[in-house]
Design a protein around this motif. Structure first.
Motif, short mmCIF file in Angstrom:
data_model
loop_
_atom_site.label_atom_id
_atom_site.label_comp_id
_atom_site.label_asym_id
_atom_site.label_seq_id
_atom_site.Cartn_x
_atom_site.Cartn_y
_atom_site.Cartn_z
N VAL A 85 63.63 118.72 80.67
CA VAL A 85 63.75 117.80 79.53
C VAL A 85 64.78 116.73 79.83
CG1 VAL A 85 64.42 117.59 77.12
CG2 VAL A 85 63.05 119.54 77.86
N VAL A 86 65.93 117.18 80.33
CA VAL A 86 67.01 116.23 80.59
C VAL A 86 66.72 115.43 81.85
CG1 VAL A 86 69.52 116.02 80.67
CG2 VAL A 86 68.50 117.97 79.56
N GLY A 87 65.82 115.95 82.65
CA GLY A 87 65.45 115.23 83.86
C GLY A 87 66.40 115.45 85.01
N PRO A 285 77.92 109.20 102.92
CA PRO A 285 77.03 109.32 101.76
C PRO A 285 77.77 109.01 100.45
CG PRO A 285 77.15 111.40 103.00
CD PRO A 285 78.11 110.45 103.62
N ILE A 286 77.06 108.36 99.54
CA ILE A 286 77.63 108.02 98.23
C ILE A 286 76.84 108.81 97.20
CG2 ILE A 286 78.03 106.17 96.57
CD1 ILE A 286 77.92 104.24 99.00
N SER A 287 77.55 109.57 96.35
CA SER A 287 76.82 110.38 95.38
C SER A 287 76.58 109.59 94.11
CB SER A 287 77.61 111.64 95.06
OG SER A 287 78.92 111.29 94.69
N CYS A 288 75.45 109.89 93.47
CA CYS A 288 75.11 109.24 92.20
C CYS A 288 74.90 110.31 91.15
CB CYS A 288 73.82 108.44 92.34
SG CYS A 288 74.01 107.03 93.41
N ALA A 289 75.18 109.95 89.90
CA ALA A 289 74.96 110.88 88.80
C ALA A 289 73.46 111.05 88.57
CB ALA A 289 75.64 110.38 87.53
N LEU A 290 73.13 112.04 87.76
CA LEU A 290 71.73 112.32 87.49
C LEU A 290 71.10 111.15 86.74
CD1 LEU A 290 72.70 115.80 86.26
CD2 LEU A 290 71.57 115.26 88.41
N PRO A 291 69.81 110.93 86.96
CA PRO A 291 69.17 109.79 86.30
C PRO A 291 69.26 109.90 84.77
CG PRO A 291 67.73 110.77 87.93
CD PRO A 291 68.90 111.67 87.81
N THR A 292 69.55 108.77 84.16
CA THR A 292 69.66 108.77 82.70
C THR A 292 68.40 108.25 82.06
OG1 THR A 292 70.54 106.54 82.76
CG2 THR A 292 72.13 108.35 82.79
N HIS A 317 71.98 105.07 86.21
CA HIS A 317 71.01 104.17 85.58
C HIS A 317 70.11 103.55 86.65
CE1 HIS A 317 73.36 104.71 82.00
NE2 HIS A 317 74.44 104.36 82.66
N GLU A 318 68.99 103.04 86.17
CA GLU A 318 68.04 102.39 87.06
C GLU A 318 68.36 100.89 87.02
OE1 GLU A 318 63.37 101.78 86.88
OE2 GLU A 318 64.02 103.80 86.31
N VAL A 319 68.59 100.30 88.18
CA VAL A 319 69.08 98.92 88.19
C VAL A 319 68.16 98.03 89.02
CG1 VAL A 319 71.07 97.45 88.65
CG2 VAL A 319 71.41 99.87 88.20
N THR A 320 67.90 96.84 88.52
CA THR A 320 67.19 95.83 89.30
C THR A 320 68.05 94.58 89.32
OG1 THR A 320 65.14 96.73 88.45
CG2 THR A 320 65.01 94.62 89.61
N LEU A 614 74.90 102.17 76.57
CA LEU A 614 73.65 102.92 76.73
C LEU A 614 73.82 104.36 76.25
CD1 LEU A 614 72.39 101.64 80.18
CD2 LEU A 614 71.64 100.95 77.91
N SER A 615 75.07 104.86 76.27
CA SER A 615 75.29 106.22 75.78
C SER A 615 75.60 106.22 74.29
CB SER A 615 76.45 106.90 76.52
OG SER A 615 76.56 106.46 77.83
N GLY A 616 75.51 105.06 73.68
CA GLY A 616 75.76 104.99 72.24
C GLY A 616 77.22 105.09 71.86
N LYS A 617 78.09 104.78 72.79
CA LYS A 617 79.52 104.85 72.45
C LYS A 617 80.10 103.44 72.36
CE LYS A 617 80.04 109.15 74.98
NZ LYS A 617 80.03 109.45 76.40
N ALA A 618 81.30 103.37 71.80
CA ALA A 618 81.94 102.08 71.64
C ALA A 618 82.31 101.51 73.02
CB ALA A 618 83.20 102.22 70.81
N THR A 619 82.14 100.21 73.20
CA THR A 619 82.48 99.60 74.47
C THR A 619 83.94 99.19 74.53
OG1 THR A 619 81.79 97.48 73.61
CG2 THR A 619 80.16 98.70 74.86
N THR A 620 84.61 99.27 73.39
CA THR A 620 86.01 98.85 73.39
C THR A 620 86.81 99.73 74.34
OG1 THR A 620 86.07 100.14 71.38
CG2 THR A 620 86.36 97.77 71.15
N PRO A 621 87.71 99.11 75.12
CA PRO A 621 88.48 99.90 76.08
C PRO A 621 89.47 100.80 75.36
CG PRO A 621 89.22 97.62 76.04
CD PRO A 621 88.01 97.68 75.18
N PRO A 622 89.92 101.88 76.02
CA PRO A 622 90.92 102.74 75.40
C PRO A 622 92.18 101.94 75.07
CG PRO A 622 90.10 103.68 77.46
CD PRO A 622 89.54 102.31 77.36
N PRO A 623 92.92 102.37 74.05
CA PRO A 623 94.04 101.56 73.56
C PRO A 623 95.13 101.29 74.58
CG PRO A 623 93.99 103.73 72.53
CD PRO A 623 92.70 103.57 73.25
N LYS A 624 95.30 102.16 75.55
CA LYS A 624 96.41 101.96 76.48
C LYS A 624 95.97 101.32 77.79
CE LYS A 624 99.67 105.40 74.87
NZ LYS A 624 100.26 106.71 75.13
N THR A 625 94.84 100.62 77.74
CA THR A 625 94.34 100.02 78.97
C THR A 625 95.30 98.95 79.48
OG1 THR A 625 92.09 100.51 78.37
CG2 THR A 625 92.41 98.76 79.95
#
Lengths: 698, 191, 197, 197
Positions: A85-87, A285-292, A317-320, A614-625
Motif C-alpha cells: 500500500v505504502v509502496g 552510491p547515493i541513497s534515496c528515500a522510498l518513493p512517495t 519524489h519523482e522529478v523532471t 507535499l507532506s501537508g506540513k507548513a513550509t515555514t522554517p523552524p523558529p531558530k533557523t
C-alpha cells in the motif's frame, strides 16, 4: 427471547445508523492510504507497537516514520500487504540512524577531575559538563555503553563514532546523552535540516550558503576517509566538483584560523575529495528515500534546479527537469568558461544526479513550449522555478547596439554553445577588446577573450580595484594573463566608424565620493574629463537579472508575484514559496545574480519546502533557523595557541601556457597537501564558543 | 458531598484502576514509553471514561434492567462504548481538530481498553446512582492518568539506567510497575 | 507459503505465546492469577472464546464488509463471552465469582480481537481453529504457570493443597497487585534468558 | 449509500442473531444459574440456619408473592417434618441495606436462627453484625411476632457496641420479616404440607 432479539436488533441498528450518518456528516479528507493501512493492521489497538492505536500506527507508516512491519500482532504477510500500500519493500521503510553532532575539538580541555562515577550523566549533573565547552561531548561514553548493537565506539579524537552498518536507530544513545549531542534521524531528516541557532556549528558552516558541515568533512579527510567526506558534502551540495572549482568560498572569510594566520583552504579540500571520487573511476552510491508517489517539475537545469532536483529525488519524489538550453547545467555550463570548469567534469557531475532517477527534458522553454497550466495538467504536484538570471542589463548609452558590441552573458553563452557544438553563430573576435563591468562575468569575458587571441583586452570599471565584486583570485589571474584595467571610468557612448561598427568608447573619468547604501564609495563623474578608448569589440557585463518574459499575458502565470528587481517573489527567503502555493523558487531567479553555492543552498531549501508542502506540513522554517546570520558567541577576535603555518598553495597552469588554451587553469592539490591542510583546521565548533558573549545557544 | 470526596479518593488512590484493579494494563505498558504520549492518553481516558460511564449506566438502568435483559450487559456495553468512541472520534476530527490532534489518536486505543469497560461494569456492580457514576468514572480515569504519567516519568529515567539485557524493556517495566503499585498499596484501608 | 495446520497450532505454544512473546492481554494475566485454578479457569474461558470466535469470523469472512469488521468482531466475541459467562454461572459458580468482572472483560482482551483480525479474517476455518486453539492453550499455560508461581509463593499452596505445612509464612505480597507485576516481569526476564540463547 | 445500507443491515442482523442465541442459552441455563447462585451466595447462610435438616433446602424451595415481589422460601425438614422455613429480608443499616436470613418454625412461630447475609457496614464496627455470632444468637428462640428493638430504644436486644445503627437495621429486618410471616403464614403451611408427603 423476543425481547432479547428486539433489543439487540434495535441496539445494532441504532449504532450502525448513527455511525453511518456520523461518518457522512463528520467526513474529513485524509490520505486514503492511511485507511487502507489501518484496514490491514490488526485493529486490536493494543498499543504493543508503541503507537497509540492502530490508526496512529497507520499514520506513522504512511508518513514513513514506522516500518510496514510495525504491528506486533500481525505477521509478515500483513507487513508485506502494508508495504504494498505504502509502496515500499517490506521492512525497509527509511531507517533511523544515530548521528553524533559533536566533533569533539582539540582544544577542549578537562576542567574537572571527578573521582566518582565515570559517566557523562553524573558529570553533566554535577558540573554541567567536564570540558570547557559547556555544550559539547564529554567523551565518557555513556552512549557507547547504552548501545546494544555495538554500533558506537569512542573514536581516536575522544568522541563517539557511529558504525552506520551496525546502527539500527534504536535511539538508546540519544536518550542517555545528557548533552543532546547524539541524535536519531532518518536520512531525509538530515537532508531537510536547516542550520539552527542552537546547533553546534563552526563559523565556516554558519557562513556557507549551502550549510555544508565543513569541520566534519575536513576531519574525515584527516582520517583518510575521503569517501565519507564526499558523502558529508553531498548531504548539502550535489555539485561538489563544480563548487570546488568555482566557489568563491565565503566560508573561508570567517575561518577562525584566519584570525591568527591564514584561513584553512576549505574549498581546495572540497575539490580534492570531489576530484578523488571522479578520478577513482567509480561513483560513491547515493541513497534515496522510498518513493512517495509525488511528481515535481523543476524548471531550469542550473545549479539551483539541479540541487533542488537532487534533494527532491533523495527525499523520494519523482522529478523532471525542464531546460531551455540543449544541455543541463545552466549558468555553470554556459556562463562559466571551460578553463574554469571543464564541460567534461560538469557532465560527469550532472550524470551522477540524473543516475538517481531524475528525468530531464532539454530545449523546452517556460512560456514558449509549456506553461504552468500544462505542468499542472501533466500531474505535477509542485513546480520549482530555477530559471536563473540570463538577461543582461543594458548600459543605456548611445551606440551600445552597434556592430561589434555584445553583452556579457550573451557572449559567453554563444561562445560556449559554439564550443560544445550546440549550434549558434560563431563570433568574430576583435583585436582591441574592452569589457565594461567589474563582476565575475566581466572577468570571465576578458579571460575568454585572452584565450581567443585578442591582442589587447581592457576592463573598464567605474570604481577602483578594491570595489570590484569579482573574486580576488579571478582578478589576480586576469592581471597575470595581461588584461589591462581602466578604473574610475563611466562609459558615456560608443562611437561608430563609417561602416556602423564600434570604433571608440568614450568615457568620463570619476572620483570616489561618499559611501553609498552598499558601503562602497560612490563614484562621482569629473566634469569635462571625456576620454576616448580605441576598440573594435565591446562587451558590456554590468550585471544581469532574471528573464521574466514567461509571465506575459495568456501564460497562466498572472498570480506569480515578481519583485521590483524582476526576481520571482518569495515571501520568505528560507521557505522560498512563491505567491502560488505549489510554486517554489530559488537561485538567481529568486535572489538576482549571485553565487553558485547560494543557488545550491537555495535549491535545497526549496526542496525542503516542496517536501513539506507535499507532506501537508507548513513550509515555514523552524523558529531558530540561522539563515545568513551568525551565532554571536561563535565569532572571536583572537584565538590562542596557534603555531603559524601558511595555507597550501593552489597549483595552476603557467600563464604563458594557459592563455593559449581553454584547459583548466586551476589544478587540484596533492593528497599530501590535502592531509596537511586538513591538519590546519581547528575543528572548532562547540569547543570554542566564547563564554563571555551572552545569548549562547543552549 | 463528603461521600463523593471519599469516593473520588477511593477511586484515584485506594482502588487505582491500573495498579490495584489490574485494568487497562495493555495501554499502560504501551503508551508509557514517552511522557507526551502518556499525557495524551490520560486526557483521552478521562474524556471517554466519564462519557462511557454515564451512557452505559443509562443503558443499564433504563433498558437492560427494565426488560430483565441483564445477561446482555457485556455485549450491549461493548457495542455502546465502541460506537461512542468512534462517534466522538469522528466528531472531534471534524469539529475540534485541535483537540483531535491531541487526543484523537488515543481514542481508538480506548475502545478495547479494559479500564473503560471495567469501570462501567464496576459502576453497575456497585449499584451507584447517577451522580456517583459520574464521580467514580472521573475518579477512576484520573487515577488511570496519574498512574500512567507517574509510570512514564519513571520509565523515561529507566532508559538512562544500565539494565541487564534479559530484563530490558517490558520486563523491567513490569517490575517497575510492581514497585509503583507497592506505593499505591500503602493507601489500602485509607477509605 | 501457508503453514500447515499443526504449525499454526504449535506457534501459539512458544513462538508467539501470549502474553510473553506478544505482550498483550495483560489485565486478566495480572488480575486472576492468584492461584493455578483461577489461571486455568480464565485461560480455558479465553480459549473457548478464541476458538469459537475464530471459527465464526473465519466462516463469515466473505460476508462481513471490511469497513465494519471490527464492530462485527466485537459483536461475535461479545456473544461468545456472554455464552461463557452464562455457562460458568451455571456450572462453575465459585470460579465465576472469583474471576468476577474479568470474564466479561475477555471481550476487550486484545489477544482475542487480534487473532480474529490478524488471522481468522484471512484464513479458512481449520487453520483458524488451530490458531485459536494454539494461542488459547499457550495463554492458558502462561496463566497457569504464573498462577502456580504466585500461589506457591503467596499462599504456600498448589491447587489449594498446602505444600509446606503450617509453619510456612506465606509471601503474601505475591498474591497482591505489586507481586503480580513483579512476578510477570521476572518471568519475562527468564523467558528472555532462555529464549535468546 | 448502498454500501452504507449493507453495513448497517449486516450489523443489525448479526446483533439480532446474537440476541437470539444468547436468549436461547440464557433460557437453557436459567434454572441452573439460579440454583448455583442460591447455593453459593445464600447457601452457606441457609445451611447454617437450617442446620441439621435432612434435606437440601436449596432444592426444596418455593416462591410466594409478597407485595408485588417474589420471595424465595427454603424448606428445612427436621425429623421427617417439613416445619421450618428460611427466608431473607432487608433492613436499613449505616451504609445501605442489611440482608438478614432467618429461619422460623411454623408450628410454634419461634425463630430458629438469624444470620446476616449482605451488608455494607463499616469494617470492624457495623460488620460485626455478621461476624459476631453472639449478636445473632440473641434472636434464636424468640417469637417472630414480636416487635424487635435494641435495648437503648426500649427493646430486648443487646446492640453491638458502637454499632447501634447496624443493630437497629438487623432488628428492623427481623421485625419486618415478622409482618411478612404473619401475612403469609396460612400459605406457608399450605406449601409446607406439600413437602411432608
Amino acid at each position: 427471547m423476543t425481547e432479547a432479539v428486539l433489543f439487540m436488533l434495535l441496539l445494532g441498528g441504532v449504532c450502525g445508523l448513527v455511525l453511518s450518518f456520523a461518518s457522512k456528516i463528520f467526513y474529513v479528507y485524509e490520505d486514503p492510504r492511511i485507511a487502507e493501512v489501518e484496514g490491514l493492521l490488526a485493529g486490536a489497538n493494543c498499543g504493543g507497537c508503541g503507537y497509540a492505536g492502530c490508526s496512529a500506527a497507520a499514520v506513522a507508516v504512511v508518513e514513513g516514520q514506522a516500518p510496514p512491519s510495525v504491528c506486533v500482532i500481525s505477521g509478515s504477510e500483513t507487513a508485506a500487504l502494508v508495504a504494498a500500500v505504502v509502496g515500499v519493500d517490506a521492512g525497509s521503510a527509511e531507517p533511523m540512524r544515530s548521528y553524533n553532532t559533536c566533533q569533539g575539538g582539540d582544544r577542549a580541555v578537562t576542567k574537572y577531575h571527578y573521582m566518582g562515577i565515570n559517566s557523562c550523566r553524573a558529570l553533566a549533573a554535577l558540573y554541567g559538563g567536564m570540558r570547557e565547552c559547556s555544550v559539547g561531548c564529554l567523551g565518557l561514553g555513556d552512549c557507547v555503553r547504552a548501545c546494544a548493537f555495538d554500533a558506537l565506539k569512542i573514536g581516536p579524537d575522544g568522541y563517539p563514532v557511529v558504525d552506520e552498518a551496525k546502527c539500527v536507530g534504536c535511539g538508546a544513545c540519544e536518550k542517555v546523552c545528557p548533552k543532546n549531542i547524539m541524535e536519531i534521524k532518518t536520512m531525509s531528516d538530515k537532508l531537510l535540516h536547516l542550520n539552527q541557532y542552537d546547533d553546534r556549528i563552526a563559523p565556516c558552516q554558519q557562513t556557507c550558503p549551502a550549510e555544508i558541515d565543513i569541520p566534519k568533512y575536513i576531519s574525515q579527510i584527516r582520517n583518510n576517509d575521503y569517501e565519507g567526506a564526499v558523502k558529508t558534502i553531498r548531504e548539502r551540495n550535489p555539485l561538489l566538483l563544480s563548487c570546488g572549482r568555482v566557489c568563491p568560498h565565503p566560508c573561508e572569510d570567517l575561518c577562525r584560523r584566519g584570525i591568527e594566520d591564514e584561513a584553512v583552504s576549505i574549498n581546495q579540500l572540497k575539490r580534492f575529495v570531489a576530484d578523488y571520487e571522479m578520478n577513482s573511476g567509480k561513483r560513491i552510491p547515493i541513497s534515496c528515500a522510498l518513493p512517495t508517489g509525488k511528481k515535481v517539475a523543476v524548471v531550469g537545469g542550473g545549479p539551483a534546479g539541479l540541487s533542488c532536483a537532487y534533494f527532491l529525488r533523495r527525499l523520494g519524489h519523482e522529478v523532471t527537469i525542464f531546460d531551455a538550453m540543449p544541455k543541463l547545467g545552466g549558468m555553470i555550463r554556459y556562463g562559466i568558461p571551460e578553463y574554469r570548469l571543464p564541460k567534461e567534469v560538469l557532465a560527469w557531475e550532472i550524470e551522477g544526479i540524473l543516475n538517481l532517477g531524475v528525468k530531464s527534458r532539454a530545449n523546452v522553454k517556460l512560456g514558449r513550449d509549456f506553461d504552468m497550466g500544462s505542468l499542472v495538467s501533466a500531474g505535477y504536484d509542485a513546480i520549482f522555478l530555477g530559471i536563473g538570471a540570463w538577461k543582461d542589463y543594458s548600459l543605456k548609452v548611445e551606440g551600445e547596439d552597434l556592430d561589434g558590441c555584445f553583452t556579457g552573458i550573451d557572449f559567453l553563452t554563444r561562445f560556449a554553445k559554439n564550443q560544445q557544438g550546440d549550434g549558434g553563430d560563431s563570433i568574430k573576435i576583435g583585436q582591441k577588446c574592452a569589457v565594461i563591468g567589474g563582476g565575475n562575468t566581466a572577468i570571465d569575458c576578458v579571460r575568454t577573450l585572452v584565450r581567443l587571441g585578442a591582442k589587447e583586452v581592457t576592463i573598464v570599471y567605474r570604481r577602483t580595484r578594491n570595489e570590484m565584486p569579482a573574486n580576488m583570485v579571478e582578478i589576480e589571474a586576469a592581471e597575470h594573463e595581461g588584461v589591462k584595467f581602466v578604473f574610475l571610468a563611466a562609459p558615456v557612448r560608443v562611437i561608430a566608424d563609417d561602416k556602423g561598427k564600434a570604433k571608440q568608447l568614450e568615457y568620463l573619468k570619476m572620483e570616489l565620493g561618499e559611501p553609498d547604501a552598499s558601503g562602497r564609495r560612490r563614484p562621482v563623474p569629473i566634469e569635462g574629463s571625456e576620454t576616448l578608448l580605441d576598440v573594435d569589440m565591446l562587451v558590456t557585463a554590468i550585471g544581469q537579472g532574471p528573464d521574466v518574459s514567461f509571465k506575459e499575458d495568456g501564460k497562466r502565470m498572472d498570480d506569480l508575484g515578481i519583485t521590483r528587481w524582476n526576481t520571482i517573489d518569495s515571501a520568505d527567503p528560507v521557505a522560498l514559496q512563491t505567491s502560488i502555493p505549489y510554486v517554489f523558487t530559488a537561485g538567481d531567479a529568486a535572489t538576482g545574480a549571485s553565487l553558485v553555492v547560494e543557488a545550491i543552498g537555495g535549491g535545497r531549501r526549496a526542496a525542503r519546502s516542496i517536501h513539506m508542502f507535499l507532506s501537508g506540513k507548513a513550509t515555514t522554517p523552524p523558529p531558530k533557523t540561522l539563515f545568513k546570520n551568525h551565532i554571536p558567541g561563535s565569532v572571536f577576535d583572537a584565538v590562542d595557541g596557534i603555531k603559524q603555518t601558511p595555507r597550501v598553495k593552489m597549483p595552476e597552469l603557467p600563464v604563458d601556457e594557459r592563455i593559449k588554451t581553454f584547459d583548466e587553469a586551476d589544478l587540484v592539490i596533492s593528497e599530501d597537501d590535502a592531509l596537511e591542510e586538513s591538519m590546519r583546521c581547528l575543528s572548532c565548533c562547540l569547543s570554542c564558543y566564547n563564554k563571555d558573549v551572552a545569548d549562547l545557544p543552549l | 458531598m463528603g461521600d463523593y470526596i471519599l469516593l473520588v479518593i477511593s477511586c484515584i488512590l485506594v482502588n487505582n484502576i491500573l495498579l490495584a484493579q489490574y485494568l487497562g494494563n495493555c495501554p499502560f505498558l504501551g503508551t508509557s514509553k514517552k511522557m507526551e504520549t502518556a499525557v495524551g492518553m490520560a486526557m483521552a481516558v478521562v474524556f471517554v471514561l466519564v462519557m462511557a460511564g454515564v451512557i452505559t449506566w443509562i443503558a443499564d438502568t433504563f433498558f437492560l434492567k427494565r426488560f430483565g435483559l441483564e445477561y446482555l450487559r457485556t455485549i450491549s456495553f461493548i457495542l455502546v462504548i465502541a460506537a461512542l468512541v468512534q462517534f466522538v472520534e469522528m466528531f472531534l476530527k471534524k469539529s475540534i481538530p485541535a483537540l483531535y490532534a491531541g487526543l484523537g489518536i488515543f481514542l481508538p486505543l480506548i475502545t478495547t481498553n479494559c479500564a473503560v469497560m471495567g469501570v462501567c461494569l464496576i459502576n453497575i456492580k456497585e449499584e451507584y446512582t447517577f451522580m456517583q457514576v459520574i464521580v467514580s468514572s472521573f475518579g477512576y480515569a484520573v487515577g488511570f492518568g496519574l498512574a500512567l504519567i507517574l509510570f512514564a516519568g519513571v520509565r523515561e529515567r529507566i532508559l538512562l539506567a544500565r539494565v541487564p539485557k534479559p530484563l530490558q524493556d517490558t520486563s523491567i517495566a513490569l517490575v517497575t510497575a510492581g514497585i509503583l503499585s507497592l506505593t499505591f498499596y500503602a493507601f489500602k484501608g485509607m477509605v | 507459503m501457508a503453514k500447515s495446520i499443526t504449525q499454526e497450532f504449535v506457534k501459539g505454544l512458544w513462538d508467539e505465546i501470549p502474553p510473553f512473546r506478544l505482550v498483550l492481554g495483560l489485565c486478566p494475566v495480572l488480575a486472576v492469577t492468584t492461584t493455578v485454578e483461577n489461571g486455568l479457569g480464565m485461560g480455558l474461558a479465553t480459549t473457548f472464546v478464541l476458538v469459537c470466535s475464530n471459527m465464526l469470523v473465519s466462516l463469515l469472512r466473505d460476508i462481513i464488509p471490511s469497513k465494519v469488521r471490527i464492530a462485527c468482531f466485537i459483536v461475535i466475541i461479545a456473544t461468545f463471552v456472554t455464552v461463557v459467562e452464562l455457562l460458568m454461572q451455571a456450572f462453575t459458580y465459585p470460579l465465576f465469582l472469583k474471576l468476577g468482572i474479568f470474564i466479561p472483560l475477555i471481550v476487550v482482551n486484545c489477544i482475542v480481537l487480534g487473532r480474529s483480525e490478524a488471522f481468522a479474517f484471512k484464513n479458512p476455518v481449520m487453520p483458524s481453529l488451530a490458531d485459536g486453539l494454539g494461542i488459547g492453550i499457550g495463554f492458558t499455560l502462561s496463566l497457569a504457570a504464573l498462577g502456580a508461581v504466585r500461589e506457591i509463593l503467596g499462599s504456600g499452596t498448589f491447587f489449594n493443597i498446602s505444600l509446606f505445612g503450617p509453619s510456612f509464612q506465606p509471601f503474601s505480597l505475591m498474591v497482591e497487585a505489586p507481586g503480580a507485576f513483579i512476578c510477570l516481569g521476572l518471568m519475562l526476564c527468564i523467558m528472555n534468558l532462555v529464549g535468546n540463547k | 449509500m448502498r454500501e452504507m445500507i449493507k453495513m448497517v443491515v449486516i450489523i443489525t442482523i448479526l446483533c439480532a442473531f446474537s440476541g437470539g442465541l444468547l436468549a436461547a442459552v440464557r433460557n437453557g441455563t436459567k434454572d441452573k444459574i439460579e440454583y448455583q447462585q442460591l447455593k453459593f451466595v445464600k447457601g452457606p447462610a441457609i445451611r447454617e440456619i437450617l442446620k441439621g435438616s435432612s434435606n437440601d433446602p436449596i432444592v426444596d424451595r418455593f416462591k410466594l408473592k409478597v407485595d408485588d415481589a417474589e420471595k424465595s422460601f427454603f424448606v428445612g425438614i427436621f425429623d421427617g417434618n417439613a416445619d421450618t422455613v428460611a427466608f431473607e429480608n432487608f433492613g436499613k443499616g449505616f451504609g445501605g441495606d442489611i440482608g438478614v436470613m432467618l429461619g422460623v418454625n411454623v408450628k410454634n412461630d419461634k425463630i430458629v436462627a438469624v444470620g446476616v447475609t449482605t451488608h455494607s457496614e463499616t469494617p470492624g464496627v457495623g460488620s460485626k453484625a455478621k461476624t459476631d455470632l453472639k449478636f445473632a444468637a440473641q434472636f434464636a428462640g424468640l417469637l417472630l411476632n414480636e416487635d424487635f428493638k435494641v435495648k437503648t430504644d426500649g427493646g430486648q436486644v443487646d446492640a453491638i457496641s458502637g454499632a447501634t445503627v447496624s443493630s437497629r437495621g438487623v432488628c428492623m429486618a427481623v421485625s419486618e420479616a415478622g409482618k411478612i410471616y404473619k401475612q403469609l403464614k396460612p400459605r406457608l403451611i399450605n406449601k409446607l404440607s406439600e413437602f411432608n408427603k
